[in-house]
Design a protein around this motif. Structure first.
Motif, PDB file in Angstrom:
ATOM      1  N   UNK A  19       0.807  -1.191  -0.038  1.00  0.00           N
ATOM      2  CA  UNK A  19       0.099  -0.045  -0.066  1.00  0.00           C
ATOM      3  C   UNK A  19       0.853   1.442   0.061  1.00  0.00           C
ATOM      4  N   UNK A  20       0.284   2.136  -0.519  1.00  0.00           N
ATOM      5  CA  UNK A  20       1.239   3.634  -0.643  1.00  0.00           C
ATOM      6  C   UNK A  20       1.037   4.200   0.493  1.00  0.00           C
ATOM      7  N   UNK A  21       1.993   4.677   1.062  1.00  0.00           N
ATOM      8  CA  UNK A  21       2.055   5.551   2.420  1.00  0.00           C
ATOM      9  C   UNK A  21       2.830   6.904   2.277  1.00  0.00           C
ATOM     10  N   UNK A  22       2.587   7.877   3.172  1.00  0.00           N
ATOM     11  CA  UNK A  22       3.146   8.855   3.203  1.00  0.00           C
ATOM     12  C   UNK A  22       3.787   8.991   4.795  1.00  0.00           C
ATOM     13  N   UNK A  69      -2.266   6.248   2.115  1.00  0.00           N
ATOM     14  CA  UNK A  69      -2.791   7.165   1.191  1.00  0.00           C
ATOM     15  C   UNK A  69      -3.146   6.272  -0.279  1.00  0.00           C
ATOM     16  N   UNK A  70      -2.882   5.065  -0.046  1.00  0.00           N
ATOM     17  CA  UNK A  70      -3.299   4.219  -1.358  1.00  0.00           C
ATOM     18  C   UNK A  70      -4.855   4.856  -2.061  1.00  0.00           C
ATOM     19  N   UNK A  71      -5.808   4.785  -1.106  1.00  0.00           N
ATOM     20  CA  UNK A  71      -7.134   5.154  -1.595  1.00  0.00           C
ATOM     21  C   UNK A  71      -6.984   6.756  -2.473  1.00  0.00           C
ATOM     22  N   UNK A  72      -6.066   7.585  -1.668  1.00  0.00           N
ATOM     23  CA  UNK A  72      -6.199   8.933  -2.377  1.00  0.00           C
ATOM     24  C   UNK A  72      -5.495   8.943  -3.346  1.00  0.00           C
ATOM     25  N   UNK A  73      -4.112   8.408  -3.554  1.00  0.00           N
ATOM     26  CA  UNK A  73      -3.532   7.932  -4.874  1.00  0.00           C
ATOM     27  C   UNK A  73      -4.231   7.253  -5.933  1.00  0.00           C
ATOM     28  N   UNK A  74      -5.061   6.657  -5.499  1.00  0.00           N
ATOM     29  CA  UNK A  74      -6.023   5.828  -6.439  1.00  0.00           C
ATOM     30  C   UNK A  74      -7.287   6.843  -7.001  1.00  0.00           C
ATOM     31  N   UNK A  75      -7.813   7.480  -6.093  1.00  0.00           N
ATOM     32  CA  UNK A  75      -8.659   8.480  -6.613  1.00  0.00           C
ATOM     33  C   UNK A  75      -8.023   9.611  -7.324  1.00  0.00           C
TER      34      UNK A  75
END
Length: 730
Positions: A280-283, A306-312
């Motif tokens: 999963x992408x994380x900040x 931030x996976x969902x944010x990056x996905x959006x």
């Protein structure tokens, strides 16, 4: 001289005894002085000092030994009354002033004797350690415990117990007590603060961490361990790096080490492995910590998924790109094929597009796979579109029938057959390796046009959820609108073609009787002029002139319709020849002279000389005739001026009237098909003249523009190249 008497041995011994006595007295005086000095120190020192008689305790221990008991600690644990008896046998024989101040005593007499006045049950454990040390021959121990002041206050102290500190008294123990209440309170406050921090951190909605000055991780909150599946043993120090994607770990470590050396805040993105194995992408954002003196203590940081944010964000970019593709063409087949290619792999590993046909059947327009090598499988899947009479649980079929999305976050292999039309279809679906599916209907204006279906496989490992559903529905709305617009455009084009065909046929059919009718009117006019008497002849000739003008007007209207049909079909032909525009305008103006006299609009022609260019003479006559006809029609009895001139490589024709003019909101539309500048009830016409004029001029490389002020007339300017434009390159 008399000799001195000789000293007897007794005399000599007496002298030595006196010297020894003096030396002894001096020694005693020194010892007393030292003792007084030591007592002064003991009395004035800030540490509480107690001298205790442990002979009673020693007697109890010897009794145990005689009984054969060797494990004092175990005995005390099993016999608490033994410990209490030992406490009662301790006698305080001396204390210093600091001890008096510590417990609030006014004299030593208040503290001498039993320990019961200051002893608390919580101190029994420490007392047991004293007896164990005494039993094992240890001469010193130190421990923390509690005592009671005379006013009842509970005091936390640091004990030291020393045996053999009192010379010549093996039964004496020297005890020091240091009040550590403030220190313990500070420690408890620190522990409470740390406990609050850990509690807050463990319940925070983000992962948190702390490091020491060297960069080693000293704390990771509960969210980190639950997210990554790590433990303290595997995560602390630099073990947390093992939870990062191998491609990110090296660069992240380099950024962290460099920031730690500079004591600077930092922020970076990386892929973090979740406990289920998904990355999963994380900040990760961190700030340095500093102590009261400015010393660097390490970092505190937080990690947010931030996976969902990056996905959006990724899906928004995809939707913007798809929107551009959908708007770029009115050929919906090509557009949907482009859409499917864009969706793979951003939104799916497989994308299928089904469209409802006018006869109610469903056609699979497109099947796109992420891997080119799967093209044969894509062709197999084309044979299994949605079927309105098929399996209602087939996702595309269900989406079309119910008009709502179908989301399958998981697609277990054992359930594939329930989503297929038949076994062959189930095998084709299984061959894609699906793990998640999303099918959304194409809805517009209350109608379902088809469905978009997206599949993810083990290749990407993605599972569809709310974010992808939202994006898919948005995409479906845009695609449905594009398809609907394309179909409307196709239907409109079909209607235009039918209209143009009708106009062409009707114009030809109308033209056929008009030509002989015009000829018959001319013949009839000549016969009337030669045979009838003047009075009757003039009256009949006036009627014939009206008929002739109306037939001419009808013929012009038919010609306009023919021109429009030719323009729509792309059949307008231009026959170029050398034409003098000045001469042509004079001839046309002369033909309009009778009409100008009837309308009360005198024609004023201004031509500097020959203006010769390569143009279509008949078409140019059509342009001039239409401009003069409009000027006379709307001139309202005012003069109409015509100017012809050459400017460089351009010929210019300007026709101006001083009549009713054109409203500003109408002016931009007057060159459009079927547009009019005035009411047709008062002036008639089809609204085609200026449109045809503009198209004819464009075909010859020219332009036409109009300027007008309502109530003050209108000016039309025509510009034509003197030489024909160069042919376009093939």
């Amino acid at each position: 001289m008399p000799k001195a008497p000789r000293k007897s041995p007794e005399g000599r011994r007496g002298a030595r005894s006196g010297d020894e006595r003096a030396a002894l007295l001096r020694r005693l005086a020194e010892l007393e002085e030292r003792e007084a000095h030591a007592r002064h120190i003991v009395q004035t020192v800030g540490v509480s000092i107690w001298e205790e008689d442990f002979s009673g305790v020693q007697e109890l221990l010897r009794e145990l030994w005689r009984q054969g008991e060797r494990d004092v600690r175990a005995w005390c644990a099993a016999h608490p009354e033994f410990v209490l008896e030992a406490v009662r046998r301790v006698r305080v024989v001396g204390v210093n002033d600091a001890a008096l101040r510590m417990v609030g005593a006014s004299s030593q007499q208040e503290l001498l004797g039993s320990l019961e006045r200051i002893f608390l049950p919580e101190s029994l454990e420490v007392f047991v350690e004293q007896m164990v040390a005494l039993d094992e021959g240890c001469s010193f121990i130190q421990a923390e415990s509690v005592v009671r002041a005379l006013d009842g206050r509970r005091m936390e102290v640091l004990f030291t117990f020393t045996w053999d500190a009192v010379v010549g008294r093996a039964d004496r123990v020297l005890v020091t007590l240091m009040d550590i209440g403030e220190r313990k309170a500070a420690e408890r406050a620190l522990q409470e603060s740390e406990a609050r921090f850990r509690n807050m951190a463990d319940h925070a909605p983000v992962m948190m961490w702390m490091t020491d000055p060297r960069g080693g991780c000293t704390y990771l909150n509960r969210q980190w361990y639950e997210f990554t599946g790590q433990t303290e043993q595997t995560g602390l120090g630099f073990g947390w790096l093992k939870a990062l994607h191998p491609e990110d770990a090296v660069s992240v470590e380099a950024v962290f080490v460099e920031a730690n050396a500079r004591r600077a805040p930092f922020q970076l993105d990386y892929r973090l492995r979740r406990a289920d194995g998904e990355y999963r992408w994380a900040i990760d954002a961190a700030a340095p910590r500093f102590g009261p003196g400015g010393e660097f203590l390490g970092y505190i940081g937080s990690v947010i998924d931030i996976t969902e944010r990056r996905r959006r964000e990724e899906l928004q970019r995809f939707l913007a790109e798809a929107g551009t593709a959908l708007a770029s063409s009115l050929d919906y087949a090509t557009t949907l094929a482009t859409l499917a290619r864009l969706a793979v792999p951003t939104l799916a590993d497989w994308c299928m597009v089904d469209l409802l046909e006018e006869d109610g059947s469903v056609r699979r327009m497109e099947v796109t796979a992420a891997e080119p090598s799967e093209a044969p499988l894509a062709e197999r899947l084309r044979r299994f579109p949605a079927r309105l009479d098929g399996n209602p649980h087939h996702p595309p079929t269900q989406a079309i029938l119910e008009g709502r999305p179908v989301l399958l976050p998981e697609m277990p292999p054992e359930r594939l057959s329930s989503h297929a039309h038949d076994e062959e279809h189930a095998r084709a679906i299984a061959a894609t390796g699906p793990i998640s599916l999303l099918s959304v209907p194409l809805l517009t204006r209350g109608r379902t046009l088809g469905a978009l279906t997206f599949i993810t496989t083990v290749r990407s490992g993605r599972h569809y959820g709310a974010v992808e559903l939202e994006a898919a529905e948005d995409l479906a709305r845009r695609a449905a609108l594009s398809v609907d617009n394309a179909r409307l455009y196709r239907d409109a084009q079909r209607a235009v073609r039918l209209r143009d065909e009708f106009l062409s046929i009707a114009s030809h059919e109308l033209k056929t009787p008009l030509t002989p009718l015009m000829l018959k009117l001319r013949v009839l006019t000549r016969e009337l002029e030669s045979r009838l008497e003047p009075t009757l002849g003039q009256r009949l000739l006036g009627h014939l002139e009206v008929c002739r003008r109306q037939v001419k007007r009808l013929s012009e209207l038919v010609d306009g319709l023919l021109d429009v049909s030719h323009l729509s079909a792309g059949r307008l032909r231009i026959e170029r020849e050398a034409v003098d525009l000045s001469e042509l305008v004079r001839e046309v103006a002369a033909s309009f002279q009778p009409e100008a006299e009837r309308s009360g609009c005198p024609l004023r022609l201004e031509a500097e000389g020959p203006v010769v260019g390569q143009w279509d003479r008949l078409r140019l006559e059509q342009v001039v005739s239409h401009l003069l006809s409009n000027a006379l029609k709307y001139g309202a009895g005012h003069p109409v001026s015509i100017r012809v001139q050459a400017e460089g490589v351009q010929a210019r024709l300007v026709v101006r009237d001083e009549g009713i003019g054109i409203e500003p909101d109408v002016l931009p539309r007057i060159f459009h098909k079927f547009e009019r500048g005035v009411s047709e009830r008062h002036y008639g016409g089809l609204g085609l003249g200026l449109y045809v004029t503009q198209q004819v001029l464009h075909a010859m490389g020219g332009t036409i523009s109009a300027e007008s002020t309502p109530g003050h007339g209108a000016t039309f300017t025509v510009e034509l190249p003197l030489a024909p434009p160069a042919p376009e390159a093939p």
